[in-house]
Motif scaffolding. Structure first.
Motif, PDB file in Angstrom:
ATOM      1  N   VAL A  37      37.581  -2.602 100.527  1.00  0.00           N
ATOM      2  CA  VAL A  37      36.986  -3.923 100.402  1.00  0.00           C
ATOM      3  C   VAL A  37      35.663  -4.070 101.140  1.00  0.00           C
ATOM      4  O   VAL A  37      34.624  -4.287 100.541  1.00  0.00           O
ATOM      5  CB  VAL A  37      37.977  -4.973 100.934  1.00  0.00           C
ATOM      6  N   ALA A  38      35.709  -3.947 102.442  1.00  0.00           N
ATOM      7  CA  ALA A  38      34.520  -4.268 103.209  1.00  0.00           C
ATOM      8  C   ALA A  38      33.382  -3.308 102.919  1.00  0.00           C
ATOM      9  O   ALA A  38      32.221  -3.704 102.832  1.00  0.00           O
ATOM     10  CB  ALA A  38      34.845  -4.236 104.693  1.00  0.00           C
ATOM     11  N   TRP A 116      46.015  -5.108 109.736  1.00  0.00           N
ATOM     12  CA  TRP A 116      45.038  -4.545 108.792  1.00  0.00           C
ATOM     13  C   TRP A 116      44.350  -3.353 109.450  1.00  0.00           C
ATOM     14  O   TRP A 116      44.329  -3.247 110.675  1.00  0.00           O
ATOM     15  CB  TRP A 116      43.942  -5.571 108.456  1.00  0.00           C
ATOM     16  N   SER A 120      37.242  -5.919 109.224  1.00  0.00           N
ATOM     17  CA  SER A 120      36.242  -6.069 108.154  1.00  0.00           C
ATOM     18  C   SER A 120      36.931  -6.339 106.819  1.00  0.00           C
ATOM     19  O   SER A 120      36.493  -7.187 106.033  1.00  0.00           O
ATOM     20  CB  SER A 120      35.400  -4.793 108.020  1.00  0.00           C
ATOM     21  N   ASP A 121      38.014  -5.603 106.554  1.00  0.00           N
ATOM     22  CA  ASP A 121      38.715  -5.786 105.288  1.00  0.00           C
ATOM     23  C   ASP A 121      39.244  -7.211 105.130  1.00  0.00           C
ATOM     24  O   ASP A 121      38.921  -7.900 104.150  1.00  0.00           O
ATOM     25  CB  ASP A 121      39.838  -4.735 105.165  1.00  0.00           C
ATOM     26  N   SER A 124      36.331  -9.804 104.529  1.00  0.00           N
ATOM     27  CA  SER A 124      35.824  -9.838 103.152  1.00  0.00           C
ATOM     28  C   SER A 124      36.873 -10.395 102.205  1.00  0.00           C
ATOM     29  O   SER A 124      36.579 -11.162 101.287  1.00  0.00           O
ATOM     30  CB  SER A 124      35.444  -8.429 102.693  1.00  0.00           C
ATOM     31  N   ARG A 125      38.102 -10.005 102.422  1.00  0.00           N
ATOM     32  CA  ARG A 125      39.217 -10.425 101.576  1.00  0.00           C
ATOM     33  C   ARG A 125      39.395 -11.949 101.632  1.00  0.00           C
ATOM     34  O   ARG A 125      39.717 -12.580 100.624  1.00  0.00           O
ATOM     35  CB  ARG A 125      40.471  -9.729 102.113  1.00  0.00           C
ATOM     36  N   ARG A 256      40.795   2.063 113.581  1.00  0.00           N
ATOM     37  CA  ARG A 256      40.913   1.070 112.523  1.00  0.00           C
ATOM     38  C   ARG A 256      42.189   0.249 112.614  1.00  0.00           C
ATOM     39  O   ARG A 256      43.146   0.480 111.881  1.00  0.00           O
ATOM     40  CB  ARG A 256      40.795   1.720 111.125  1.00  0.00           C
ATOM     41  N   GLN A 278      47.272  -2.603 101.682  1.00  0.00           N
ATOM     42  CA  GLN A 278      46.404  -2.329 102.846  1.00  0.00           C
ATOM     43  C   GLN A 278      47.075  -2.744 104.145  1.00  0.00           C
ATOM     44  O   GLN A 278      46.941  -2.089 105.159  1.00  0.00           O
ATOM     45  CB  GLN A 278      45.085  -3.107 102.739  1.00  0.00           C
TER      46      GLN A 278
END
Ligand SMILES: Cc1ncc(COP(=O)(O)O)c(C=O)c1O
Length: 389
Positions: A37-38, A116, A120-121, A124-125, A256, A278
């Protein structure tokens, strides 16, 4: 690949209802389906300056808001230990252990938490989930760019509202800028200024925003500031999503890990593009490291003190040299070079093997510098003297 092959039907219908075109749908489907995503919504956080980051060759790396040290020791030990049993998807109850640790520390219910791979994911999500061509994004200026980039990329309208004179988010001006937005993004402490926005202002925004929208509160740097957090607003069931990451004070950027706290119905909206894949399948060493780190309160506090002392070295020196620095309450500070562009300053520091941070278009003479170790801050001061000479 068409959107139909990637997006679950429920997600596709929802996007069409919210005014996405079929072409935009294909974009959403291709990135969420790929689980990237990001990265697809702009550059990832570590390369968001628009120029490939040459930092690996610099001796002093104070450009990307990373931590100067690795994961806290209990986290490192937990991560090492679990590698041997990582042949199993879940050797014990690692995901639950993580959720229970967040519950205990933040005081939010179990089903209000989603882990997550970083923040970042989910950032954006959240934009894809709650913005649309009809319902835009309101964000501050300057602030972390990823929310704005994601909305721009999707064709959702974006309003960028300058920070107040005290560098807090101007929540009243943000609401006035678009009284029908889908997302109001509040980054506190704010990247790049390191300044905080009071929880009372966030609560005001939640109480006054339009129905169907959310306030997205990004607390990536909160442990560096030690100020009240927004988790109680989540526990009260408000229209708020709180983002956290282990990339900053926990020293886990490369591992992450992050999590969101929000009402289950809001989390479910963010999951529908990939059926929760995710969030549900995270590397065990990262999960174990995060669980052991989150609960290590004395070590977190010690790291904050270490950062404050190192930051003091740099700020004292800058003031002594009469260089203008904006106020900060986090592991970054902003230098206003006044007569020199931030890009020029970055190049001059690079020649001293010191990689400082980027600038934001609204303040072209202002550079962001990350607080590193005391030794790194001393090296920064030496380089500064040469840059000013
Ligand atoms: C305010 C803010 N939010 C989110 C992120 C995303 O970081 P990550 O994806 O590593 O959690 C960053 C990274 O710099 C950030 O500064």
């Amino acid at each position: 690949m068409t959107e139909a092959t990637v997006l679950p039907e429920e997600a596709r219908d929802d996007l069409l209802d919210r005014g996405y075109t079929r072409r935009q749908l294909a974009r959403v489907g291709s990135v969420f389906g790929a689980g990237a995503v990001a990265a697809a919504f702009g550059r990832p956080a570590w390369a968001s300056g628009g120029v490939p980051d040459p930092a690996p060759t610099a001796k002093v790396r104070i450009g990307s808001n990373e931590c100067w040290a690795g994961p806290l020791l209990p986290g490192q030990r937990a991560a090492q230990k679990i590698v041997a049993s990582s042949n199993r998807y879940a050797p014990h109850d690692e995901r639950n252990d993580f959720l229970k640790a967040v519950m205990a520390v933040e005081g939010v219910p179990y089903d209000h938490i989603a882990p997550w791979p970083g923040s970042s994911d989910p950032l954006s999500r959240a934009i894809v989930s709650f913005c649309s061509p009809q319902r835009g994004l309101v964000t501050a200026d300057p602030t972390f760019e990823l929310a704005g980039r994601t909305a721009d990329w999707l064709g959702a309208p974006v309003k960028r509202v300058p920070l107040r004179a005290d560098y807090a988010h101007d929540v009243r001006a943000m609401l006035a800028a678009d009284p029908n937005a889908g997302v109001y993004y509040v980054c506190t402490p704010n990247n790049p200024t390191g300044t905080t926005t009071p929880v009372a202002d966030i609560a005001w925004l939640i109480a006054n925003k339009p129905a169907g929208s959310v306030v997205l509160v990004d607390e990536a740097y909160t442990h560096f500031a030690g100020v009240p957090v927004a988790s109680p607003l989540v526990a009260q069931g408000r229209d708020v999503i709180v983002l956290r990451t282990f990339s900053k004070i926990f020293g886990m950027a490369g591992m992450r890990m992050g999590f969101t706290m929000a009402r289950p119905d809001l989390l479910a909206k963010m999951m529908r593009y990939d059926g929760g894949m995710q969030s549900g399948a995270l590397p065990l060493p990262s999960l174990a490291c995060a669980t052991a780190s989150l609960t290590a309160a004395p070590l977190i506090a010690a790291r904050r003190t270490e950062m404050e002392e190192a930051r003091g070295i740099a700020l004292d020196h800058l003031r002594a040299r009469r260089v203008a620095v904006k106020p900060t309450n986090a592991n970054m500070f902003m230098i206003d070079w006044k007569t020199r562009s931030a890009k020029d300053a970055q190049t001059a520091f690079r020649a001293q093997s010191v990689e400082i941070g980027r600038s934001w278009p609204i303040w072209p003479t202002v550079s962001r510098v990350t607080v590193g170790s005391a030794a790194e801050m001393k090296a920064f001061c030496v380089a500064l003297d040469k840059v000013l000479a």
